[in-house]
Design a protein around this motif. Structure first.
Motif, PDB file in Angstrom:
ATOM      1  N   ARG A   1       1.407  -1.099   0.073  1.00  0.00           N
ATOM      2  CA  ARG A   1       0.105  -0.168   0.009  1.00  0.00           C
ATOM      3  C   ARG A   1       1.093   1.515   0.254  1.00  0.00           C
ATOM      4  O   ARG A   1       0.387   2.200  -0.813  1.00  0.00           O
ATOM      5  CB  ARG A   1      -0.960   0.170   0.960  1.00  0.00           C
TER       6      ARG A   1
ATOM      7  N   HIS B   1       0.890   7.371  -6.366  1.00  0.00           N
ATOM      8  CA  HIS B   1       0.256   7.666  -7.118  1.00  0.00           C
ATOM      9  C   HIS B   1       0.390   9.308  -6.450  1.00  0.00           C
ATOM     10  O   HIS B   1      -0.528  10.506  -7.290  1.00  0.00           O
ATOM     11  CB  HIS B   1      -1.188   7.874  -5.501  1.00  0.00           C
TER      12      HIS B   1
ATOM     13  N   TYR C   1      -1.334   8.838   4.647  1.00  0.00           N
ATOM     14  CA  TYR C   1      -1.945   7.593   4.111  1.00  0.00           C
ATOM     15  C   TYR C   1      -2.225   6.335   4.212  1.00  0.00           C
ATOM     16  O   TYR C   1      -2.491   5.575   4.296  1.00  0.00           O
ATOM     17  CB  TYR C   1      -1.715   7.733   2.559  1.00  0.00           C
TER      18      TYR C   1
ATOM     19  N   THR D   1      -5.139   4.352   4.567  1.00  0.00           N
ATOM     20  CA  THR D   1      -5.501   4.368   3.492  1.00  0.00           C
ATOM     21  C   THR D   1      -6.117   2.572   3.270  1.00  0.00           C
ATOM     22  O   THR D   1      -4.398   1.918   3.328  1.00  0.00           O
ATOM     23  CB  THR D   1      -5.060   4.803   2.141  1.00  0.00           C
TER      24      THR D   1
ATOM     25  N   ASP E   1      -8.210   0.758  -2.071  1.00  0.00           N
ATOM     26  CA  ASP E   1      -8.625   2.376  -2.262  1.00  0.00           C
ATOM     27  C   ASP E   1      -6.918   2.771  -2.312  1.00  0.00           C
ATOM     28  O   ASP E   1      -6.983   3.310  -3.704  1.00  0.00           O
ATOM     29  CB  ASP E   1      -8.183   2.715  -0.866  1.00  0.00           C
TER      30      ASP E   1
ATOM     31  N   LYS F   1      -4.830   1.327  -4.401  1.00  0.00           N
ATOM     32  CA  LYS F   1      -4.919   0.154  -5.671  1.00  0.00           C
ATOM     33  C   LYS F   1      -5.870   0.544  -6.943  1.00  0.00           C
ATOM     34  O   LYS F   1      -5.032   1.851  -8.108  1.00  0.00           O
ATOM     35  CB  LYS F   1      -4.726  -1.275  -6.412  1.00  0.00           C
ATOM     36  N   GLU F   2      -7.062   1.461  -6.411  1.00  0.00           N
ATOM     37  CA  GLU F   2      -7.848   2.203  -7.472  1.00  0.00           C
ATOM     38  C   GLU F   2      -7.436   3.997  -7.125  1.00  0.00           C
ATOM     39  O   GLU F   2      -7.381   4.311  -8.633  1.00  0.00           O
ATOM     40  CB  GLU F   2      -9.096   2.065  -6.282  1.00  0.00           C
ATOM     41  N   LEU F   3      -6.927   4.834  -6.321  1.00  0.00           N
ATOM     42  CA  LEU F   3      -6.109   5.945  -6.721  1.00  0.00           C
ATOM     43  C   LEU F   3      -4.901   5.589  -7.013  1.00  0.00           C
ATOM     44  O   LEU F   3      -5.038   6.856  -8.711  1.00  0.00           O
ATOM     45  CB  LEU F   3      -5.805   6.011  -5.268  1.00  0.00           C
TER      46      LEU F   3
END
Length: 167
Positions: A47, A54, A96, A99, A103, A105-107
């Motif tokens: 993460r 990101h 973060y 997080t 999330d 991965k999506e961001l």
């Protein structure tokens, strides 16, 4: 892999390295993806690595938006210089910590897509001519995109391969 010198090569290397990164993560079990790294590092898990990528996409997007609007971007971020990047990266890491991996991965997917969309808007000349845009100073726009995509994904791949090898 040679550093990209055309728009097509930036897009290709970014896509290839991003896909390698996602494939590597997918090759780990959900528990392995959540596991704390066995080696000492600022980033403690998958993460953290994804969020780092990101947030550097986000910074690149801010530099680009400000620069293309004729403003002088705060590079790398307001109150930071490249000499103080470790402190900036730690601030990103801290912000973060709540997080979830899903999330992150999506961001990352969304910000990576935005990077590709920005790159696609430019010609080879715009991407690879030094000082084509005043805000890029002595370099060229493509260098900024390479650093925030394919080269940064390569950094992440090395870190995550080290994690997987230690499992």
């Amino acid at each position: 892999m040679a550093r990209p010198t055309t728009k097509e090569s930036i897009l290709t290397q970014s896509d290839e390295n991003y896909q390698k990164l996602m494939d590597l993560i997918d090759s780990m079990s959900p528990a392995e993806q959540e596991q704390v790294f066995s080696f000492e590092d600022r980033d403690k898990n998958v993460r953290d690595v994804l969020i780092h990528l990101h947030e550097w996409h986000n910074m690149m997007e801010r530099w680009y938006t400000d620069g293309m609007a004729g403003e002088k971007p705060a590079i790398p971020a307001p109150g930071y210089t490249f000499k103080t990047t470790p402190e900036l990266n730690l601030k990103i890491w801290e912000s973060y910590q709540d997080t979830p991996l899903a999330d992150a991965k999506e961001l990352l997917q969304k910000s990576a897509d935005r990077m590709i969309q920005l790159i696609e808007q430019h010609t080879d000349e715009e991407l690879f001519t030094k000082k084509y845009y005043k805000w890029t100073n002595t370099t060229f726009l493509g260098a900024y995109f390479i650093s925030s995509t394919s080269s940064h994904y390569d950094w992440a791949l090395k870190k995550l391969r080290q994690h997987k090898k230690s499992l």
